[in-house]
Scaffold this motif. Structure first.
Motif, PDB file in Angstrom:
ATOM      1  N   SER A   4      64.506  77.248  89.043  1.00 23.86           N
ATOM      2  CA  SER A   4      65.309  77.647  87.882  1.00 23.86           C
ATOM      3  C   SER A   4      66.599  78.326  88.312  1.00 23.86           C
ATOM      4  O   SER A   4      67.485  78.559  87.495  1.00 23.86           O
ATOM      5  CB  SER A   4      64.495  78.572  86.967  1.00 23.86           C
ATOM      6  OG  SER A   4      64.082  79.707  87.679  1.00 23.86           O
ATOM      7  N   ARG A   6      67.564  81.382  89.508  1.00 17.60           N
ATOM      8  CA  ARG A   6      67.851  82.564  88.733  1.00 17.60           C
ATOM      9  C   ARG A   6      69.089  83.263  89.225  1.00 17.60           C
ATOM     10  O   ARG A   6      69.430  83.195  90.366  1.00 17.60           O
ATOM     11  CB  ARG A   6      66.670  83.527  88.822  1.00 17.60           C
ATOM     12  CG  ARG A   6      65.438  82.975  88.190  1.00 17.60           C
ATOM     13  CD  ARG A   6      64.347  83.973  88.297  1.00 17.60           C
ATOM     14  NE  ARG A   6      63.952  84.150  89.664  1.00 17.60           N
ATOM     15  CZ  ARG A   6      62.843  83.685  90.169  1.00 17.60           C
ATOM     16  NH1 ARG A   6      61.997  82.998  89.436  1.00 17.60           N
ATOM     17  NH2 ARG A   6      62.535  83.906  91.429  1.00 17.60           N
ATOM     18  N   GLU A  71      62.872  82.001  79.476  1.00 13.23           N
ATOM     19  CA  GLU A  71      64.121  82.535  79.997  1.00 13.23           C
ATOM     20  C   GLU A  71      65.249  82.091  79.069  1.00 13.23           C
ATOM     21  O   GLU A  71      65.149  81.055  78.420  1.00 13.23           O
ATOM     22  CB  GLU A  71      64.420  81.984  81.392  1.00 13.23           C
ATOM     23  CG  GLU A  71      63.421  82.365  82.457  1.00 13.23           C
ATOM     24  CD  GLU A  71      63.696  81.660  83.778  1.00 13.23           C
ATOM     25  OE1 GLU A  71      63.464  82.297  84.810  1.00 13.23           O
ATOM     26  OE2 GLU A  71      64.119  80.491  83.765  1.00 13.23           O
ATOM     27  N   GLU A  84      71.803  85.022  82.781  1.00  7.94           N
ATOM     28  CA  GLU A  84      70.474  84.715  82.253  1.00  7.94           C
ATOM     29  C   GLU A  84      69.615  85.957  82.170  1.00  7.94           C
ATOM     30  O   GLU A  84      69.889  86.966  82.814  1.00  7.94           O
ATOM     31  CB  GLU A  84      69.786  83.633  83.082  1.00  7.94           C
ATOM     32  CG  GLU A  84      69.525  83.984  84.522  1.00  7.94           C
ATOM     33  CD  GLU A  84      68.175  84.601  84.775  1.00  7.94           C
ATOM     34  OE1 GLU A  84      67.247  84.324  83.994  1.00  7.94           O
ATOM     35  OE2 GLU A  84      68.052  85.370  85.726  1.00  7.94           O
ATOM     36  N   GLU A  86      65.386  86.606  82.284  1.00  8.27           N
ATOM     37  CA  GLU A  86      64.150  85.895  82.549  1.00  8.27           C
ATOM     38  C   GLU A  86      62.938  86.713  82.138  1.00  8.27           C
ATOM     39  O   GLU A  86      63.055  87.872  81.716  1.00  8.27           O
ATOM     40  CB  GLU A  86      64.054  85.540  84.030  1.00  8.27           C
ATOM     41  CG  GLU A  86      64.009  86.760  84.918  1.00  8.27           C
ATOM     42  CD  GLU A  86      63.907  86.384  86.375  1.00  8.27           C
ATOM     43  OE1 GLU A  86      63.585  87.279  87.166  1.00  8.27           O
ATOM     44  OE2 GLU A  86      64.135  85.213  86.717  1.00  8.27           O
ATOM     45  N   MET A 113      59.600  78.666  81.874  1.00  6.08           N
ATOM     46  CA  MET A 113      60.587  78.937  82.930  1.00  6.08           C
ATOM     47  C   MET A 113      60.758  77.758  83.890  1.00  6.08           C
ATOM     48  O   MET A 113      60.968  77.925  85.083  1.00  6.08           O
ATOM     49  CB  MET A 113      60.221  80.209  83.706  1.00  6.08           C
ATOM     50  CG  MET A 113      60.163  81.444  82.825  1.00  6.08           C
ATOM     51  SD  MET A 113      60.114  83.008  83.737  1.00  6.08           S
ATOM     52  CE  MET A 113      58.568  82.835  84.613  1.00  6.08           C
TER      53      MET A 113
END
Length: 379
Positions: A4, A6, A71, A84, A86, A113
């Motif tokens: 993902s 992050r 998220e 973002e 999460e 997620m």
């Protein structure tokens, strides 16, 4: 890290997350700032209360009405990660305050997620945006130099590791593994912000998307420690890692960095420790988690060091707290080092549950005041 990718460190169009503790906003009866964008996430929808809003400081209130942890990503149309939040659990809420310059974006809710997420197009209009003091401009310039230096130093460190893999030398590769990751771990939110690099270099097996080939450090880590072997596939993967790290090095200088994105990136580094290092999930085969842990702390501390002059001016008590907590976490980590300056840490499978709890408590004690840093520099 999961694919993902992050991180909310970079704001290439000027979006920089600041915590919901930012002051100066009128509050509604539920405690949220007046005029906040409301995002309702579920397992099948990502509803945004306004898809056209004024540029400038925007508060985003997210409520997860689904059955899965989700998220929220703010993305450019080309899928670069802007910001973002999460780990928003079912039935819970999260709040983000961001500086958004005029432009088009997408909000993406990611139930579970994973995947591309459920997308909603939004647009910020007008001329609102962030204005910085000379001190903050200096902090941004210094941090950019730091990030570039970390990427530069990573090239030979990674090559030492990959050369050992290509030579078929398992023990030499094991010795070089942790140090090859140090620059990446210190600046991980910047590295992840490019989106497509992190899934190639730092994804763990359980973070793979359907159909994704497993490449990068952790794929090689499994071969070295779990399988204790190096074959032709591993040698090819070593060369691929060189290529991907070189791409990171080339692109990292193009990143736009803001004071609040720096601050939130520091907090994200502590979140990364809490999610993956303290649990032993990150380096699950080599158990070199404490080396990554230390690098994450160093990256967060560097951000604080650069932002400290403004933090002291705006919130002296917060600066005092952060000073104390950084000393505390570094002192705690020193207990697991072979010496006070090196990176030879106790392997993590030798760390007891009681000791892991102590480490977790230390991370949480630092993460709480660190979550207020962005609001302090945004005053």
């Amino acid at each position: 890290m999961s694919s993902s990718a992050r991180s909310a460190l970079l704001a290439a169009a000027g979006l920089a997350i600041v915590t919901a503790t930012a002051t100066g906003c009128a509050q509604k009866s539920d405690g949220s700032p007046a005029g906040a964008l409301q995002v309702t996430a579920s397992d099948s929808a990502c509803e945004v209360s306004k898809t056209d809003f004024p540029a400038g400081k925007v508060t985003i209130q997210v409520e997860n009405k689904g059955s899965k942890v989700t998220e929220l990503y703010v993305l450019f149309p080309d899928d670069r990660i802007v910001a973002e939040r999460e780990n928003i659990g079912p039935g819970t809420k999260a709040s983000i305050t961001a500086e958004i310059k005029a432009g088009e974006y997408e909000f993406a809710c990611k139930p579970g997620m994973k995947g591309d997420g459920i997308r909603t197009k939004v647009k910020a209009t007008g001329n609102g945006g962030e204005k910085r003091s000379p001190e903050l401009d200096a902090a941004v310039a210094a941090y950019r130099s730091y990030v570039l230096a970390q990427a530069e130093e990573s090239l030979p460190a990674v090559k030492t590791f990959t050369d050992a893999v290509r030579a078929g030398d398992v023990e030499a590769a094991k010795q070089a593994f942790a140090s090859s990751r140090r620059g990446w771990e210190r600046t991980e939110p910047v590295a992840e912000s490019f989106g497509d690099i992190d899934p190639k270099t730092d994804v763990r097996e359980d973070g793979l998307e359907p159909g994704q080939n497993w490449t990068g450090w952790h794929r090689l880590e499994k071969s070295l420690w779990a399988d204790n072997k190096i074959g032709d596939e591993e040698k090819a993967l070593a060369s691929q890692l060189d290529t991907d790290i070189a791409e990171w090095h080339k692109r990292v200088g193009t990143a736009e960095i803001t004071p609040t994105s720096m601050a939130n990136g520091a907090k994200e580094l502590l979140d990364e420790v809490s999610r993956n290092k303290v649990t032993g999930e990150e380096d699950r085969y080599s158990h070199t988690d404490l080396a990554d842990f230390k690098a994450n702390v160093e990256g967060a501390e560097k951000v604080y060091e650069l932002l400290k002059p403004v933090t002291v001016k705006n919130d002296a008590e917060l600066a005092k707290n952060l000073d104390a907590q950084f000393i505390a976490i570094n002192t705690l980590l020193d207990k697991y080092r072979a010496d006070k300056t090196g990176y030879d840490f106790t392997v993590y499978d030798k760390v007891t549950e009681e000791q892991r709890k102590e480490l977790s408590d230390g991370v949480n004690a630092l993460a709480e005041p660190l979550s207020k840093l962005a609001a302090a520099v945004a005053k």
